[in-house]
Design an enzyme around this catalytic site. Structure first.
Site, PDB file in Angstrom:
ATOM      1  N   GLY A   1       0.778  -1.231   0.000  1.00 27.78           N
ATOM      2  CA  GLY A   1       0.000   0.000   0.000  1.00 27.78           C
ATOM      3  C   GLY A   1       0.812   1.286   0.000  1.00 27.78           C
TER       4      GLY A   1
ATOM      5  CD  GLU B   1       1.665   1.087   6.610  1.00 26.10           C
ATOM      6  OE1 GLU B   1       1.334   1.279   5.430  1.00 26.10           O
ATOM      7  OE2 GLU B   1       1.466   0.007   7.193  1.00 26.10           O
ATOM      8  CG  ASP B   2      -1.278   2.353   2.609  1.00 24.62           C
ATOM      9  OD1 ASP B   2      -0.689   1.824   3.583  1.00 24.62           O
ATOM     10  OD2 ASP B   2      -2.123   1.741   1.943  1.00 24.62           O
TER      11      ASP B   2
ATOM     12  CG  ASP C   1      -8.349   0.873   9.952  1.00 26.49           C
ATOM     13  OD1 ASP C   1      -8.931   1.155  11.011  1.00 26.49           O
ATOM     14  OD2 ASP C   1      -8.969   0.424   8.966  1.00 26.49           O
TER      15      ASP C   1
ATOM     16  CE  LYS D   1     -10.569   4.043   7.931  1.00 30.32           C
ATOM     17  NZ  LYS D   1     -11.096   2.758   7.402  1.00 30.32           N
TER      18      LYS D   1
ATOM     19  CG  PHE E   1     -12.953  -0.393   2.643  1.00 34.23           C
ATOM     20  CD1 PHE E   1     -12.012  -0.933   3.513  1.00 34.23           C
ATOM     21  CD2 PHE E   1     -12.844  -0.661   1.288  1.00 34.23           C
ATOM     22  CE1 PHE E   1     -10.984  -1.734   3.030  1.00 34.23           C
ATOM     23  CE2 PHE E   1     -11.814  -1.468   0.798  1.00 34.23           C
ATOM     24  CZ  PHE E   1     -10.890  -2.008   1.678  1.00 34.23           C
TER      25      PHE E   1
ATOM     26  CG  ASP F   1      -5.564  -3.725  -1.354  1.00 30.80           C
ATOM     27  OD1 ASP F   1      -5.117  -3.207  -0.303  1.00 30.80           O
ATOM     28  OD2 ASP F   1      -5.883  -4.926  -1.430  1.00 30.80           O
TER      29      ASP F   1
ATOM     30  NE  ARG G   1      -2.122  -3.171  -3.819  1.00 33.02           N
ATOM     31  CZ  ARG G   1      -2.250  -3.390  -2.513  1.00 33.02           C
ATOM     32  NH1 ARG G   1      -2.309  -2.384  -1.675  1.00 33.02           N
ATOM     33  NH2 ARG G   1      -2.337  -4.620  -2.044  1.00 33.02           N
TER      34      ARG G   1
END
Ligand code: PRP
Ligand code: MN
Ligand code: MG
Length: 180
Positions: free
Chosen positions: A43, A98-99, A102, A130, A151, A158, A164
């Site tokens: 990601g 990181e993307d 969560d 998040k 989401f 993805d 992506r």
């Protein structure tokens, strides 16, 4: 692919503008440290390459592949090391890219692993955070955007390995994953 997106949350332009700001901060922080930048596959790869081009520092780049979603919409909570780093990280200043953070399971696993291996310092830069998703306590040092509990896909994120390559971050239409 664009038809599956309910709403664009961050356009390519907004992401670019935010990356300019983050890169400026990171350039100041790491000017004298020569960090090892660790990109978390898959990601974070898009974010990583676009960020490092903006950072005027001496840095090395490495990749680690960990997975906990297996393509779906919710974290399993169990993080698996799929492919390890090439570098020896003892005594190094590490910047994890990181993307999204969560539940926090992925990041916690990584920070513990890197500290165990003797990293001198570990900091984290994530495009998206998040906070509502958090299940374990962990914090990113540099955050692009705080995102709502939806989401998201695009710009590295993805659903089942797809989306992506969208140049923006958007909310996936629930109909797309409800039918699966
Ligand atoms: C996603 C995302 C982060 C992680 C964040 O990766 O890219 O690495 O989950 O979630 P968490 O805070 O709940 O752990 P994923 O496991 O889907 O692998 P991928 O990057 O290959 O898509
Ligand atoms: Mn990931
Ligand atoms: Mg994923």
């Amino acid at each position: 692919m664009n038809n599956d997106i309910e709403r664009v949350l961050y356009s390519e332009e907004e992401i670019n503008r935010r990356m300019d700001e983050l890169a400026k901060q990171l350039t100041a922080e790491y000017r004298e440290q020569r960090p090892l930048i660790i990109s978390v596959m898959t990601g974070a790869v898009l974010f990583t390459v676009d960020m490092i081009k903006r950072m005027d520092i001496m840095a090395k780049l490495d990749f680690i592949d960990v997975s906990s979603y297996y393509g779906g919409t919710s974290s399993t909570g169990e993080v698996k090391l799929v492919q390890d780093l090439k570098s020896d990280i003892r005594g190094r200043s590490i910047l994890i890219m990181e993307d999204i953070v969560d539940t926090g399971h992925t990041l916690k696993f990584l920070i513990e692993l890197l500290k165990e291996r003797g990293a001198k310092s570990v900091k984290v830069c994530t495009l998206l955070d998040k906070p509502e998703g958090r299940q374990v306590e962990v914090k990113a040092d540099y955050v692009g955007f705080n995102v709502p509990n939806e989401f998201l896909v695009g710009y590295g994120l993805d659903y089942k390995g797809y989306y992506r390559n969208l140049p923006y971050v958007g909310i996936l239409k629930p109909a797309v994953y409800e039918k699966d």
